[in-house]
Design a protein around this motif. Structure first.
Motif, PDB file in Angstrom:
ATOM      1  N   ASP A 145     188.154  -6.728  23.712  1.00  0.00           N
ATOM      2  CA  ASP A 145     188.302  -7.622  22.557  1.00  0.00           C
ATOM      3  C   ASP A 145     187.043  -8.441  22.310  1.00  0.00           C
ATOM      4  O   ASP A 145     186.643  -8.651  21.162  1.00  0.00           O
ATOM      5  N   ILE A 146     186.407  -8.894  23.376  1.00  0.00           N
ATOM      6  CA  ILE A 146     185.203  -9.715  23.220  1.00  0.00           C
ATOM      7  C   ILE A 146     184.076  -8.918  22.592  1.00  0.00           C
ATOM      8  O   ILE A 146     183.433  -9.362  21.621  1.00  0.00           O
ATOM      9  N   PHE A 147     183.828  -7.715  23.101  1.00  0.00           N
ATOM     10  CA  PHE A 147     182.681  -6.948  22.610  1.00  0.00           C
ATOM     11  C   PHE A 147     182.961  -6.245  21.289  1.00  0.00           C
ATOM     12  O   PHE A 147     182.018  -5.896  20.574  1.00  0.00           O
ATOM     13  N   ARG A 148     184.220  -6.040  20.948  1.00  0.00           N
ATOM     14  CA  ARG A 148     184.532  -5.439  19.657  1.00  0.00           C
ATOM     15  C   ARG A 148     184.559  -6.465  18.535  1.00  0.00           C
ATOM     16  O   ARG A 148     184.365  -6.123  17.371  1.00  0.00           O
ATOM     17  N   ASN A 149     184.804  -7.719  18.857  1.00  0.00           N
ATOM     18  CA  ASN A 149     185.014  -8.734  17.833  1.00  0.00           C
ATOM     19  C   ASN A 149     183.855  -9.719  17.690  1.00  0.00           C
ATOM     20  O   ASN A 149     184.014 -10.769  17.059  1.00  0.00           O
ATOM     21  N   THR A 150     182.722  -9.387  18.281  1.00  0.00           N
ATOM     22  CA  THR A 150     181.521 -10.202  18.098  1.00  0.00           C
ATOM     23  C   THR A 150     180.382  -9.302  17.625  1.00  0.00           C
ATOM     24  O   THR A 150     180.301  -8.137  18.017  1.00  0.00           O
ATOM     25  N   LEU A 206     174.279  -8.258  17.204  1.00  0.00           N
ATOM     26  CA  LEU A 206     173.082  -9.096  17.219  1.00  0.00           C
ATOM     27  C   LEU A 206     173.308 -10.369  18.034  1.00  0.00           C
ATOM     28  O   LEU A 206     172.427 -10.790  18.791  1.00  0.00           O
ATOM     29  N   VAL A 207     174.481 -10.962  17.894  1.00  0.00           N
ATOM     30  CA  VAL A 207     174.801 -12.156  18.685  1.00  0.00           C
ATOM     31  C   VAL A 207     174.859 -11.806  20.170  1.00  0.00           C
ATOM     32  O   VAL A 207     174.372 -12.559  21.026  1.00  0.00           O
ATOM     33  N   GLN A 208     175.466 -10.666  20.496  1.00  0.00           N
ATOM     34  CA  GLN A 208     175.516 -10.222  21.889  1.00  0.00           C
ATOM     35  C   GLN A 208     174.104 -10.032  22.444  1.00  0.00           C
ATOM     36  O   GLN A 208     173.824 -10.380  23.602  1.00  0.00           O
ATOM     37  N   LEU A 209     173.222  -9.479  21.622  1.00  0.00           N
ATOM     38  CA  LEU A 209     171.842  -9.253  22.063  1.00  0.00           C
ATOM     39  C   LEU A 209     171.132 -10.573  22.334  1.00  0.00           C
ATOM     40  O   LEU A 209     170.409 -10.703  23.333  1.00  0.00           O
ATOM     41  N   TYR A 210     171.348 -11.551  21.461  1.00  0.00           N
ATOM     42  CA  TYR A 210     170.730 -12.861  21.676  1.00  0.00           C
ATOM     43  C   TYR A 210     171.234 -13.496  22.971  1.00  0.00           C
ATOM     44  O   TYR A 210     170.455 -14.071  23.741  1.00  0.00           O
ATOM     45  N   VAL A 211     172.538 -13.413  23.209  1.00  0.00           N
ATOM     46  CA  VAL A 211     173.109 -13.982  24.439  1.00  0.00           C
ATOM     47  C   VAL A 211     172.548 -13.257  25.661  1.00  0.00           C
ATOM     48  O   VAL A 211     172.151 -13.888  26.660  1.00  0.00           O
TER      49      VAL A 211
END
Length: 259
Positions: free
Chosen positions: A101-106, A109-114
């Motif tokens: 759920d976390i990786f499908r719903n974000t 690009l935001v994941q890459l920045y984090v």
């Protein structure tokens, strides 16, 4: 309408669609009143002075190896997470579901920045590693859900019949479930892999050398953005078309093998 007339209708619609898209492309080229010149890109494909790959070929290699590594790691991790999602243990099942759920719903690009600015800073990750990790985790979430959905929807009657024939769990999983699940998973998996190749362009924002980053560098030097981005778009199209075509080939092979 008679069924035999439908193929002709589909053909006419396809020709009309291609004509409209081609007309829009030609009109865009003509209406810009721009002096198109693609010849300058030859020096960025192969550098004549150093006799070495140019920026575009370097970026193509970067996109290729980042995408391949992300697909492999994401698929393996996704299958593991998918197994946890359908497992009997509630804690691991809920944890795997939360991961998906976390990786499908974000946004990627935001994941890459984090991953790059927070996790990467804490663990001294290079931009390439941060990009591959991000794309792998993002891909694994979709692979896990595709795997879970196909396993859950598997026909119960086949399992009961196999047990009645005296087959053990391994024989049922390898000989009955795996071939059918693979055939059903292949189309959405190929679609996800094509999407990942396109998403790999996001690693350019953290200074990873890929096709998009190379195109930015070429534009910053040549100031000819139209030709550069047009060629880059064609290269991405060729990459993804090749991947899609290979996926369709595998689908046909699996259908033939199932007969």
């Amino acid at each position: 309408m008679h069924p035999r007339a439908l193929p002709w209708l589909y053909t006419l619609l396809s020709i009309a669609l291609i004509a409209v898209l081609g007309g829009l492309l030609v009109y865009s080229f003509v209406s810009l009143d721009y002096d198109w010149d693609f010849r300058f890109l030859l020096d960025y494909i192969w550098e004549p002075e150093t006799n070495a790959p140019g920026l575009i070929l370097q970026g193509l290699w970067g996109t290729f190896y980042i995408s391949v590594l992300s697909i492999i790691c994401g698929t393996l991790l996704g299958l593991l997470v998918g197994l946890l999602m359908i497992g009997p243990e509630p804690v691991s099942r809920h944890a795997a579901t939360l991961f998906v759920d976390i990786f499908r719903n974000t946004p990627v690009l935001v994941q890459l920045y984090v991953m790059y600015f927070i996790v990467g800073t804490a663990f001294s990750l290079s931009p390439e590693v941060a990009g591959i990790l991000t794309l792998s985790l993002f891909c694994s979430a979709y692979v896990a859900d595709i795997f879970r959905a196909n396993v859950v929807e598997f026909e119960r009657g086949q399992l009961d019949a196999a047990k009645a024939m005296g087959l053990n769990r391994w024989q049922i999983a390898s000989s009955i479930m795996a071939p059918q699940i693979l055939r059903r998973m292949l189309p959405p998996l190929v679609g996800q892999f094509v999407s990942l190749v396109k998403d790999s362009s996001l690693v350019s924002v953290v200074s990873v050398t890929d096709l998009t980053k190379s195109a930015m560098n070429v534009v910053s030097v040549s100031f000819r953005s139209f030709e550069t981005w047009f060629v880059i778009a064609v290269i991405y199209c060729v990459l993804n078309y090749s991947l899609s075509s290979y996926g369709r080939y595998l689908e046909k092979r699996l259908r033939v093998g199932a007969r």
